[in-house]
Every structure is written in structure tokens, then in C-alpha cells.
Design an enzyme around this catalytic site. Structure first.
Site, mmCIF file in Angstrom:
data_model
loop_
_atom_site.group_PDB
_atom_site.id
_atom_site.type_symbol
_atom_site.label_atom_id
_atom_site.label_comp_id
_atom_site.label_asym_id
_atom_site.label_seq_id
_atom_site.Cartn_x
_atom_site.Cartn_y
_atom_site.Cartn_z
ATOM 1 N N SER A 109 -1.699 1.671 1.103
ATOM 2 C CA SER A 109 -1.160 3.024 1.109
ATOM 3 C C SER A 109 -2.194 4.056 0.689
ATOM 4 C CB SER A 109 0.089 3.090 0.228
ATOM 5 O OG SER A 109 0.732 4.344 0.360
ATOM 6 N N HIS A 110 -1.873 4.833 -0.334
ATOM 7 C CA HIS A 110 -2.704 5.960 -0.757
ATOM 8 C C HIS A 110 -3.777 5.565 -1.764
ATOM 9 C CE1 HIS A 110 0.633 5.361 -3.448
ATOM 10 N NE2 HIS A 110 -0.021 5.975 -4.404
ATOM 11 N N ASP A 144 -2.154 10.684 3.995
ATOM 12 C CA ASP A 144 -2.740 9.686 3.091
ATOM 13 C C ASP A 144 -3.369 8.515 3.833
ATOM 14 O OD1 ASP A 144 -0.346 8.470 3.953
ATOM 15 O OD2 ASP A 144 -0.175 7.340 2.085
ATOM 16 N N THR A 178 13.994 5.108 -5.704
ATOM 17 C CA THR A 178 12.742 5.264 -4.968
ATOM 18 C C THR A 178 12.521 4.031 -4.089
ATOM 19 O OG1 THR A 178 11.760 6.624 -6.708
ATOM 20 C CG2 THR A 178 10.250 5.511 -5.207
ATOM 21 N N ASP A 188 -2.435 5.449 4.820
ATOM 22 C CA ASP A 188 -1.778 4.794 5.950
ATOM 23 C C ASP A 188 -0.906 5.734 6.763
ATOM 24 O OD1 ASP A 188 0.113 4.976 3.860
ATOM 25 O OD2 ASP A 188 1.230 3.250 4.606
ATOM 26 N N LYS A 203 8.587 6.640 6.013
ATOM 27 C CA LYS A 203 8.207 8.041 5.877
ATOM 28 C C LYS A 203 7.054 8.312 6.827
ATOM 29 C CE LYS A 203 6.003 6.843 1.416
ATOM 30 N NZ LYS A 203 6.776 5.664 1.001
ATOM 31 N N ASP A 217 1.696 7.763 5.978
ATOM 32 C CA ASP A 217 3.132 7.981 5.772
ATOM 33 C C ASP A 217 3.441 9.114 4.785
ATOM 34 O OD1 ASP A 217 2.387 6.669 3.443
ATOM 35 O OD2 ASP A 217 3.972 5.155 3.533
ATOM 36 N N ARG A 218 2.420 9.667 4.128
ATOM 37 C CA ARG A 218 2.639 10.765 3.184
ATOM 38 C C ARG A 218 2.012 12.045 3.710
ATOM 39 N NH1 ARG A 218 2.921 8.223 -2.804
ATOM 40 N NH2 ARG A 218 3.402 6.090 -2.199
#
Length: 659
Positions: A218-219, A383, A450, A385, A482, A387-388
């Protein structure tokens, strides 16, 4: 085979011969849209004019990890080639000759369980060198395949892709060999292993795949000394439910053999199909399926008109991560933005040494640009990947909590929602701004823990259209993740819709204008999040235990400074769809005026614990809506810090990140 193919070759076909050492009794056939290879291990014929994937699907720097994937027989590693060229289409006889194949040979490679592979809905995340250790990744992937119902797995198709980080290329080959060895019939792989997380969800759904493996942390930063991760998304494109992740973990504790197919590494640099016996790998354009879906969601012509205005400009920062592969095809090629609108849009295996988390701290280059005197009208970042997202205006920041509320309130600007909104949802720590929109719209509203999986259940039941998390995650039911670029296009749609009747010499409706109008209608929920990253886990847990003690002594009516407690609990959620119960989702103090302070520990990194403190206060007074959030929340922030003794427990004088 050579003479047969030469004699039958039609014009327009390029033929590559592989001549390995003979392997008795083994023949594989491999056919791709761009090539067909014929030999004792395969056959390939190449067509001129085959479409090429966007170049940005290629990370700029190839890794050199030295990692060894499962060893292959020398006959499959040593070969020579020669090439002949002609022009026209293949005859049926040629196609039939190329289709001859046998089942893929599979070896049971001995292994032993490796501790510490507990899997959550975000998958498994560790330091890269941990995954590069002997059989570490292979054990987890084998455990995944063992955990899935075998009658569903055998003969299925799956998706594979990732954010382009260091070690993804080597990991892709290991995963493909294990997929073939465990009975998967076909793998769709993003070119060079590239697929943004929301794009992977879109591919799973469009191609009706059984699921997909996403290589991403991810981030979090990337590189040999940074983070790596992998997760499994299920049939609807959603993160795997706990029943599967629990099963995966169970198998990691008892795995003894890896079902590894004896196939060579697959060339993932070219779009096309490669066949090994009854196993097939299709390398796909990493943008195409996702772009097709986005065109169904948004009015691209309306957005294009906005970008063509002389008084409008934008900056998109891909942070040298996966959305760099999507930025030019979408924003430049499709929507007409100048190439100069894109920054850090070349995907790099180490994300340029940065931390690809789109917030005010880590996206500092974009923030500096957008808070300068020469700022663009609109700014956004995504980010690692994809998704943000972070949304900015000229010298103006939109919090993620406000962003999802404003998108929902302006859903009329987005064609995807022309039939109406089914429902709205947010994660518990996210501010209550969305609640007010749902109430005014008269649509169902849900407050969840979450984790995107909770939204997915509601979407699958037809109860949810738009949702978001304060951690820069926004999305809709077009996919089950997301979606950073979706959120950027949603904001561009809102601005385009509000400016469609504004003449070129008129006053442009800006991001700030949208926000101020929204707050005038709904009031403003001042919101901030303090992140204390990489804290010592025992100290972080001690702080959480202390807060629980404070809660036990704080029944409704308890005074805390100038605030009065309405609720002091550990958030618990009963899923309205499947009845499952999620406990201990965050310690919260809710006060009688609607203000909140919340404490959570996050495990999205690969080391230590991140303490997250959330502070929220509602303000109806329009004259105060322009205040900086830190000013508007100052009293409540001090109450949160003193109540938790956070600085004393963690030894941190200030947060790592303030949102």
C-alpha cells in the site's frame, strides 16, 4: 516442427524457434496475441500490428535482487533462437499444429512452516528481505491455494498484479509457478506485473475471475530495506473475508510441500497469451479494463471541457508509484490535460526513495506547489497502490472526511449515480460530515469499522453507493476497493459540472468555493488525525490499556474539561448483512455536543505500531468555517493528549503526521 511451420507459414507471420536440449515426453504449446512459439517446450508466431500496452506500465528501474525462484530443469533454461519473417494470417492447419500440448509437470518441493505469517484483510506485510527469504513468499502463496475450496480453485482463472515495487517481478514468477502447480487454469497478469489495486478489482469483476493476488504494501515505502506485501481479493474483487485469511494462516502453520510447476519464467513485458500445457498466462494492458469502467462512471467530455478552460489548471502527483502508469493515459491522452500537469509519474521500484502516502506530510512537493502564489486550480495525489487520494485546491486542503461528504452531496455531477444513491457509509473514525449529507438526502447511512470489506458487504447487498475513510480512502460500488483516481475524477466532475455554464471570462468555481458552499449548507466538522508511527508496541498497548481504564471510570454525564461524556466505549459493529460481529475497533469518547476523540492502533506497516488519535468537533457558525482545523480543535486536542497520557507512554513529543 521447424519444417512444418516453415512450409505452412503464411505471409505476415514472424516465427521464433526455441531449440532446448530434448526433454523426453514433454511438449508444451504457447500462443500469444503478439507471438506464437513452437519448440519442444513451446511454439510462438508473432503478428505485426498487435496493439501495445502503454509504456508507463513498465517500472523505470529493473530490480536486481539476486533472489532465486524455484529451480527449473536446465533443458528449460538453455535454448537458442532464430527468426523468420513473412506477411498474412495463420492458416487453420498452423493453428492446429500449435495447439498440441500435454499437462504441466508439477514438483512437490519440500518446505517447513515459517512463523509470523498471520494474515489480515490487508494481507501479509513484512520487510522486503523477509519475503525474499527461502520459501517465505512461496509458503504463503501455497497456503492460500490450499485454503481455497479445491473444487472451485481447480480450473479457475485468477488475476495477478501489483504496485511495481521492488521484488514484484521475481515474486510474480514464483506465484505463477504455484498457480499452475495448484490447478489454476489461467492467470491474467498486468503488463510487467503492474495493476493498481482498484484496477485489479475491476479486472477481477470484468473477467469474472475467481480472485486475484495483489503485490503491494500500500502506502508504505519500497525497496530492499523497506516494505513488501501481498493480499488476496475474492470473486467480487473485494479483500478476502476473515474466514479465508484465517484459513490461510492455519495452512502456513502446517505447510510441508510447495506444488511448483516445472515451467520457465513468463515474459511479462509484452501483452499476449502464453500457454504451458493446460495452464495459460495472459499479460494484459494494465490500464484498458479500468479505463473502460471509469468511462462508464464519468462524463469524460464534460471533464475535458473543464481542462480546456484557460483559467483552469491541475497538478497530479503519482509519487513515483503505480498511478504513474495510469496518469498519462487518463488525464493526458483521454482528457487532454497537458503533460506538465503530471509530476512524479514514472513508476519506480523504490518510489523514488519516498513514502507514497498522499497526505500533507509525505506529499510535500505537491503541497508546496499548491500552497504557492502560482498554485494550480486543482491538485491531487495518489498512493503506492493507487487506492488512496488527496485533494487540494489553490491554497486549500480538503480533508478525506469532507471529500467523501462533498462527493456524495454533489453526486448529480457524476453520471454513474443518475439512478440515485442507494446508501452512504463511512468508517467509525471518519468525521460525521457524511452523516449530515445522508440525513438531508434521506438515504440509508452506515458507520462501520475501518476496513473496506465492511463496505463491500453493503455494496453486494445493494445498500451502498458511496463510502470513505479518513485515511484518504474514497470510493463507490463500481469496484470493491477504495479508488484514488476515481476520487480525483469525481472532484474534476464536480468542478466541471459547476463551471459548465460559466463563460470563459467568468469567475471560475473553485475547490474552495465547493467547500464553503457545502459548509454553509451542512455546517463544518472540524477534523484532524495525529499519527505516531513506528512506536514500540508494548508502550503503545500500555497507553491503550490506560485509556480503557479511563473509559471504565467515565459513565455518561462525566465531565471532561468543558465537555460532557455521552459514550465512552470500544466500538463494536454487527454487520447488517451477514450478522458477523467486529469487536475492539477503536476506543472512543463521544460528547454530548457531538465532538469525539478516538484512539486506535494501526497495523498497516511492517514494524512497530502506529498510534492514531482522531479529533472532531462540529461547528454550525458560518463565521468560523474558515478557521484552520488545528485552531478550531485546539482545546479538544489538548484534552485528548492529557486524557491518554500519550506523550508519556510513547515518548513522542509530536506526531509523525498530522492530517
Amino acid at each position: 516442427h521447424r519444417s512444418a511451420l516453415i512450409n505452412q507459414r503464411p505471409s505476415g507471420i514472424s516465427v521464433t524457434f526455441a531449440t532446448p536440449e530434448p526433454i523426453k515426453g514433454i511438449m508444451h504449446s504457447s500462443i500469444t496475441s503478439s507471438s506464437v512459439r513452437l519448440s519442444q517446450t513451446g511454439a510462438v508466431a508473432s503478428r505485426k500490428g498487435a496493439s501495445a500496452a502503454p509504456a508507463k506500465c513498465v517500472p523505470a528501474k529493473a530490480s536486481a535482487t539476486g533472489i532465486k525462484s524455484a529451480k527449473l530443469p536446465s533443458q528449460l533454461r538453455n535454448h537458442e533462437t532464430e527468426q523468420l519473417s513473412t506477411s498474412s494470417v495463420a492458416t487453420m492447419a498452423t493453428r492446429q499444429a500449435l495447439s498440441v500440448h500435454a499437462a504441466v509437470a508439477v514438483k512437490a518441493v519440500p518446505t517447513t512452516p515459517i512463523a509470523g505469517q498471520a494474515t489480515g484483510t490487508s494481507g501479509l506485510r513484512k520487510k522486503t528481505k523477509v519475503f525474499m527469504g527461502e520459501n517465505y513468499l512461496a509458503n504463503w502463496v501455497q497456503s492460500l491455494f490450499s485454503a481455497l475450496p479445491q473444487e472451485e480453485l481447480k480450473g479457475s482463472s485468477m488475476v495477478l498484479g501489483g504496485d511495481g515495487r521492488y521484488f514484484n517481478k521475481e515474486a510474480s514468477q514464483i506465484i505463477l509457478k504455484l498457480a499452475a502447480g495448484n490447478g489454476v487454469r489461467k492467470m491474467y497478469v498486468g503488463q510487467n506485473g503492474i495493476l493498481a489495486t482498484p484496477a485489479a478489482s475491476a479486472v477481477i469483476r470484468k473477467r469474472q475471475a475467481y480472485g486475484g493476488l495483489i503485490m503491494s504494501a500500500s502506502h508504505n515505502p519500497a525497496g530492499p530495506d523497506e516494505d513488501w506485501g501481498i493480499k488476496f481479493n475474492y470473486t467480487g474483487g473485494e479483500p478476502a473475508p476473515e474466514k479465508i485469511t484465517d484459513e490461510i494462516y492455519g495452512y502456513t502453520q502446517k505447510v510441508t510441500a510447495l506444488n511448483m510447476a516445472d515451467i520457465p519464467d513468463v515474459d511479462l513485458s509484452k501483452v499476449g497469451v502464453t500457454k504451458f500445457g493446460d495452464f495459460e498466462v495472459e499479460v494484459i494492458d494494465c490500464v484498458a479494463d479500468y479505463l473502460e469502467l471509469l468511462k462508464e462512471c464519468f462524463d469524460f467530455d464534460m471533464i475535458k471541457a473543464l481542462l480546456a478552460r484557460p483559467d483552469f489548471s491541475m497538478k497530479f502527483d503519482a509519487m513515483h508509484a503505480v498511478t504513474g502508469a495510469y496518469a498519462a493515459p487518463i488525464f493526458v491522452n483521454e482528457l487532454g490535460a497537458p503533460a506538465s500537469s503530471l509530476v512524479n509519474d514514472t513508476p519506480l521500484e523504490d518510489f523514488g526513495g519516498g513514502h507514497p502516502d498522499p497526505n500533507l506530510t509525505y506529499a510535500k512537493e505537491l503541497v508546496a506547489t499548491m500552497f504557492s502564489k502560482d498554485a494550480a486550480a486543482f491538485g491531487a495525489a495518489s498512493d503506492g497502490d493507487g487506492d488512496r487520494n488527496m485533494i487540494l485546491g489553490n491554497n486549500f486542503f480538503i480533508t478525506p472526511s469532507d471529500s467523501v461528504a462533498m462527493i456524495a452531496a454533489n453526486a448529480a455531477a457524476i453520471p454513474y449515480f443518475k439512478t440515485g444513491i442507494k446508501g452512504l457509509a463511512r468508517s467509525m473514525p471518519t468525521s460525521a460530515a457524511l452523516d449530515r449529507v445522508a440525513e438531508k438526502m434521506g438515504v440509508p447511512f452506515f458507520e462501520t469499522p475501518t476496513g473496506w470489506k465492511f463496505f463491500g458487504n453493503l455494496m453486494d447487498a445493494g445498500k451502498l453507493s458511496i463510502c470513505g475513510e479518513e485515511s484518504f480512502g474514497t470510493g463507490a460500488d463500481h469496484v470493491r476497493e477504495k479508488d484514488g483516481i476515481w476520487a480525483v475524477l469525481a472532484w474534476l466532475s464536480i468542478l466541471a459540472y459547476k463551471n459548465k455554464d460559466v463563460p470563459a471570462d467568468g469567475k471560475l468555481v473553485t475547490v474552495k468555493d465547493v467547500a464553503m458552499e457545502h459548509w454553509k449548507t451542512y455546517g463544518r466538522n472540524f477534523f484532524s488525525r495525529y499519527d505516531y508511527e513506528a512506536c514500540e508496541s508494548d508502550k503503545a498497548n500500555a497507553m491503550m490499556d490506560y485509556v480503557r481504564e479511563v473509559q471504565a471510570k467515565s459513565p455518561p454525564g462525566t465531565k471532561m474539561g468543558s465537555y460532557e461524556v455521552a459514550i465512552a466505549d470500544d466500538f463494536e459493529y454487527t454487520d447488517p448483512i451477514d450478522g458477523s460481529v467486529a469487536k475492539k475497533q477503536g476506543l472512543r469518547f463521544v460528547f454530548t455536543d457531538g465532538s469525539r476523540i478516538i484512539f486506535r492502533l494501526s497495523g498497516t506497516g511492517s514494524a512497530g505500531a502506529t498510534v492514531r488519535l482522531y479529533i472532531e468537533q462540529y461547528e454550525a457558525d458560518e463565521t468560523k468555517h474558515g478557521l484552520d482545523a488545528q485552531e478550531g480543535l485546539a482545546t479538544l486536542i489538548q484534552l485528548a493528549l492529557s486524557t491518554s497520557r500519550l506523550q508519556e507512554f510513547t515518548g513522542r513529543e509530536s506526531p509523525t503526521v498530522i492530517t
